[in-house]
Design a protein around this motif. Structure first.
Motif, PDB file in Angstrom:
ATOM      1  N   GLU A 146       0.987  -1.170  -0.109  1.00  0.00           N
ATOM      2  CA  GLU A 146       0.106   0.156  -0.004  1.00  0.00           C
ATOM      3  C   GLU A 146       0.723   1.092   0.129  1.00  0.00           C
ATOM      4  O   GLU A 146       1.780   1.242   0.908  1.00  0.00           O
ATOM      5  N   SER A 147       0.415   2.321  -0.795  1.00  0.00           N
ATOM      6  CA  SER A 147       1.240   3.528  -0.903  1.00  0.00           C
ATOM      7  C   SER A 147       0.554   4.778  -1.063  1.00  0.00           C
ATOM      8  O   SER A 147      -0.663   4.445  -1.661  1.00  0.00           O
ATOM      9  N   ARG A 148       0.847   5.691  -1.123  1.00  0.00           N
ATOM     10  CA  ARG A 148       0.313   6.991  -1.200  1.00  0.00           C
ATOM     11  C   ARG A 148       1.167   7.901  -1.881  1.00  0.00           C
ATOM     12  O   ARG A 148       2.173   8.522  -1.454  1.00  0.00           O
ATOM     13  N   THR A 149       0.944   8.369  -3.143  1.00  0.00           N
ATOM     14  CA  THR A 149       1.640   9.214  -3.749  1.00  0.00           C
ATOM     15  C   THR A 149       0.928  10.298  -4.842  1.00  0.00           C
ATOM     16  O   THR A 149      -0.089   9.761  -5.384  1.00  0.00           O
ATOM     17  N   ASP A 150       1.050  11.530  -4.672  1.00  0.00           N
ATOM     18  CA  ASP A 150       0.354  12.457  -5.758  1.00  0.00           C
ATOM     19  C   ASP A 150      -1.099  12.318  -5.787  1.00  0.00           C
ATOM     20  O   ASP A 150      -1.660  12.349  -6.585  1.00  0.00           O
ATOM     21  N   GLY A 151      -1.594  12.663  -4.419  1.00  0.00           N
ATOM     22  CA  GLY A 151      -3.044  12.490  -4.092  1.00  0.00           C
ATOM     23  C   GLY A 151      -3.575  11.123  -4.614  1.00  0.00           C
ATOM     24  O   GLY A 151      -4.814  11.298  -4.938  1.00  0.00           O
ATOM     25  N   THR A 152      -3.047   9.894  -4.549  1.00  0.00           N
ATOM     26  CA  THR A 152      -3.600   8.716  -4.800  1.00  0.00           C
ATOM     27  C   THR A 152      -3.144   7.654  -3.899  1.00  0.00           C
ATOM     28  O   THR A 152      -1.924   7.466  -3.552  1.00  0.00           O
TER      29      THR A 152
ATOM     30  N   THR B 150      -2.364 -16.991 -10.826  1.00  0.00           N
ATOM     31  CA  THR B 150      -1.880 -15.864 -10.334  1.00  0.00           C
ATOM     32  C   THR B 150      -2.634 -14.699 -10.697  1.00  0.00           C
ATOM     33  O   THR B 150      -3.190 -14.430 -11.898  1.00  0.00           O
ATOM     34  N   ILE B 151      -3.223 -13.753  -9.797  1.00  0.00           N
ATOM     35  CA  ILE B 151      -3.826 -12.670 -10.182  1.00  0.00           C
ATOM     36  C   ILE B 151      -2.995 -11.228  -9.592  1.00  0.00           C
ATOM     37  O   ILE B 151      -2.816 -11.304  -8.217  1.00  0.00           O
ATOM     38  N   ASN B 152      -2.346 -10.651 -10.289  1.00  0.00           N
ATOM     39  CA  ASN B 152      -1.730  -9.173 -10.029  1.00  0.00           C
ATOM     40  C   ASN B 152      -2.677  -7.995 -10.027  1.00  0.00           C
ATOM     41  O   ASN B 152      -2.995  -7.821 -11.049  1.00  0.00           O
ATOM     42  N   LEU B 153      -3.052  -7.763  -8.782  1.00  0.00           N
ATOM     43  CA  LEU B 153      -4.202  -6.752  -8.785  1.00  0.00           C
ATOM     44  C   LEU B 153      -3.393  -5.174  -8.385  1.00  0.00           C
ATOM     45  O   LEU B 153      -2.766  -5.237  -7.287  1.00  0.00           O
ATOM     46  N   THR B 154      -4.061  -4.177  -8.897  1.00  0.00           N
ATOM     47  CA  THR B 154      -3.641  -2.769  -8.385  1.00  0.00           C
ATOM     48  C   THR B 154      -4.844  -2.101  -8.601  1.00  0.00           C
ATOM     49  O   THR B 154      -5.579  -2.110  -9.359  1.00  0.00           O
ATOM     50  N   PHE B 155      -5.326  -1.610  -7.338  1.00  0.00           N
ATOM     51  CA  PHE B 155      -6.552  -0.683  -7.212  1.00  0.00           C
ATOM     52  C   PHE B 155      -5.977   0.657  -6.463  1.00  0.00           C
ATOM     53  O   PHE B 155      -5.201   0.576  -5.559  1.00  0.00           O
ATOM     54  N   TYR B 156      -6.835   1.617  -6.986  1.00  0.00           N
ATOM     55  CA  TYR B 156      -6.277   2.913  -6.139  1.00  0.00           C
ATOM     56  C   TYR B 156      -7.531   3.847  -6.063  1.00  0.00           C
ATOM     57  O   TYR B 156      -8.584   3.660  -6.731  1.00  0.00           O
ATOM     58  N   GLN B 157      -7.236   4.901  -5.411  1.00  0.00           N
ATOM     59  CA  GLN B 157      -8.393   5.872  -4.973  1.00  0.00           C
ATOM     60  C   GLN B 157      -7.798   7.404  -5.447  1.00  0.00           C
ATOM     61  O   GLN B 157      -6.669   7.619  -4.763  1.00  0.00           O
ATOM     62  N   LYS B 158      -8.390   8.073  -6.141  1.00  0.00           N
ATOM     63  CA  LYS B 158      -7.914   9.356  -6.349  1.00  0.00           C
ATOM     64  C   LYS B 158      -8.427  10.398  -5.284  1.00  0.00           C
ATOM     65  O   LYS B 158      -9.560  10.311  -4.780  1.00  0.00           O
ATOM     66  N   LEU B 159      -7.652  11.103  -4.445  1.00  0.00           N
ATOM     67  CA  LEU B 159      -7.863  11.697  -3.228  1.00  0.00           C
ATOM     68  C   LEU B 159      -8.622  13.138  -3.621  1.00  0.00           C
ATOM     69  O   LEU B 159      -7.742  13.687  -4.785  1.00  0.00           O
ATOM     70  N   ALA B 160      -9.220  13.754  -3.113  1.00  0.00           N
ATOM     71  CA  ALA B 160      -9.908  15.335  -3.427  1.00  0.00           C
ATOM     72  C   ALA B 160      -8.773  16.113  -3.135  1.00  0.00           C
ATOM     73  O   ALA B 160      -8.015  16.148  -2.114  1.00  0.00           O
ATOM     74  N   THR B 161      -8.615  17.020  -4.281  1.00  0.00           N
ATOM     75  CA  THR B 161      -7.497  18.085  -3.819  1.00  0.00           C
ATOM     76  C   THR B 161      -7.712  18.787  -3.032  1.00  0.00           C
ATOM     77  O   THR B 161      -8.965  19.593  -2.733  1.00  0.00           O
ATOM     78  N   THR B 162      -6.763  19.598  -2.476  1.00  0.00           N
ATOM     79  CA  THR B 162      -6.786  20.776  -1.341  1.00  0.00           C
ATOM     80  C   THR B 162      -7.495  21.994  -2.060  1.00  0.00           C
ATOM     81  O   THR B 162      -6.742  22.366  -3.065  1.00  0.00           O
ATOM     82  N   SER B 163      -8.675  22.300  -1.581  1.00  0.00           N
ATOM     83  CA  SER B 163      -9.104  23.580  -2.063  1.00  0.00           C
ATOM     84  C   SER B 163      -8.575  24.990  -1.766  1.00  0.00           C
ATOM     85  O   SER B 163      -7.431  24.891  -0.939  1.00  0.00           O
TER      86      SER B 163
END
Length: 246
Positions: A67-73, A177-190
């Motif tokens: 799990e990682s968090r980069t560039d608002g994702t 084998t299942i190589n899965l990547t899923f992500y969520q885009k975070l709301a940008t700072t107003s």
């Protein structure tokens, strides 16, 4: 003493071919199936819980999760092993979390022929090993013993390598084998609020901060505050004693 005895695997080539042809139809297909999947989710936390539940429900194995968090994702990369008969079902269940599919790729490699051939070669090598062991029992001189042991050592190394390859194919085909990547885009700072009320509040806060800073600065000068009255008294006495000339 063993004289003019040479052990070779050539007589076993016919046996190997016979085994290969007789077992080719009997052995189940050996297929290495891999899915690479990447998609966006609406709620990262909920999707993580749901996917973990689906992995458990399908008796699959989660080999790794990063799990990682980069560039608002927020992003999670998983490697999943699942039984072939549950591969499609798990893949469809996981895909249900997607709100936007970036990529989906499924590959299948049929290694049935390779598996049968390796199994046949392994059986042949085992038979040759048995003959070498018999020759070793018959050896009478040190030279004969060393010669047979060297040939036996080389053969056993080949057997170990063959067994390792066979084990690898078994593991790769027993689970898909299942190589899965899923992500969520975070709301940008107003952007910061620049309304009049906010500006007044910021100004008052800034003024208060300045007052606090000045007060703290004066506390650092407390020795000077003690000396200052003494200097004033001394200065008055000096002026009285030596008044300025008018």
């Amino acid at each position: 003493m063993i004289e003019n005895q040479e052990v070779s695997s050539r007589p076993f080539k016919a046996e190997e071919q016979a085994i290969s042809s007789s077992k080719r139809s009997a052995v189940d297909q050996k297929i290495i199936r891999t899915a690479n999947l990447r998609f966006q989710v609406a709620d990262f936390k909920k999707s993580t819980l749901a996917i973990n539940q689906q992995i458990t429900q399908h008796d699959a194995q989660l080999l790794s999760a990063n799990e990682s968090r980069t560039d608002g994702t927020l992003e999670n990369s998983l490697v999943i092993k699942v039984l072939p008969e549950k591969f499609e079902s798990l893949l469809n269940s996981i895909s249900g979390q997607s709100i936007y599919l970036d990529s989906k790729n499924i590959t299948a490699e049929d290694v049935t022929t390779e598996y049968i051939d390796i199994a046949a070669r392994l059986k042949t090598k085992k038979a040759v090993e048995a003959r070498y062991l018999d020759l070793l029992k018959q050896a009478k001189t040190v030279k004969d013993i060393i010669t047979v042991e060297e040939q036996l050592r080389q053969l056993q190394e080949e057997i170990e390598s063959t067994e390792a390859r066979l084990t690898y194919l078994n593991r790769q085909t027993s689970y898909n084998t299942i190589n899965l990547t899923f992500y969520q885009k975070l709301a940008t700072t107003s952007l910061p609020d620049t309304s009049f009320a906010v500006r007044v509040r910021n100004a008052l806060q800034g003024g208060w901060d300045i007052m606090i800073a000045l007060f703290i600065g004066l506390l650092h000068l407390w020795p000077l505050l003690l000396i200052l009255p003494i200097l004033i008294i001394y200065l008055r006495k000096f002026i009285r004693k030596y008044p300025p000339i008018r």
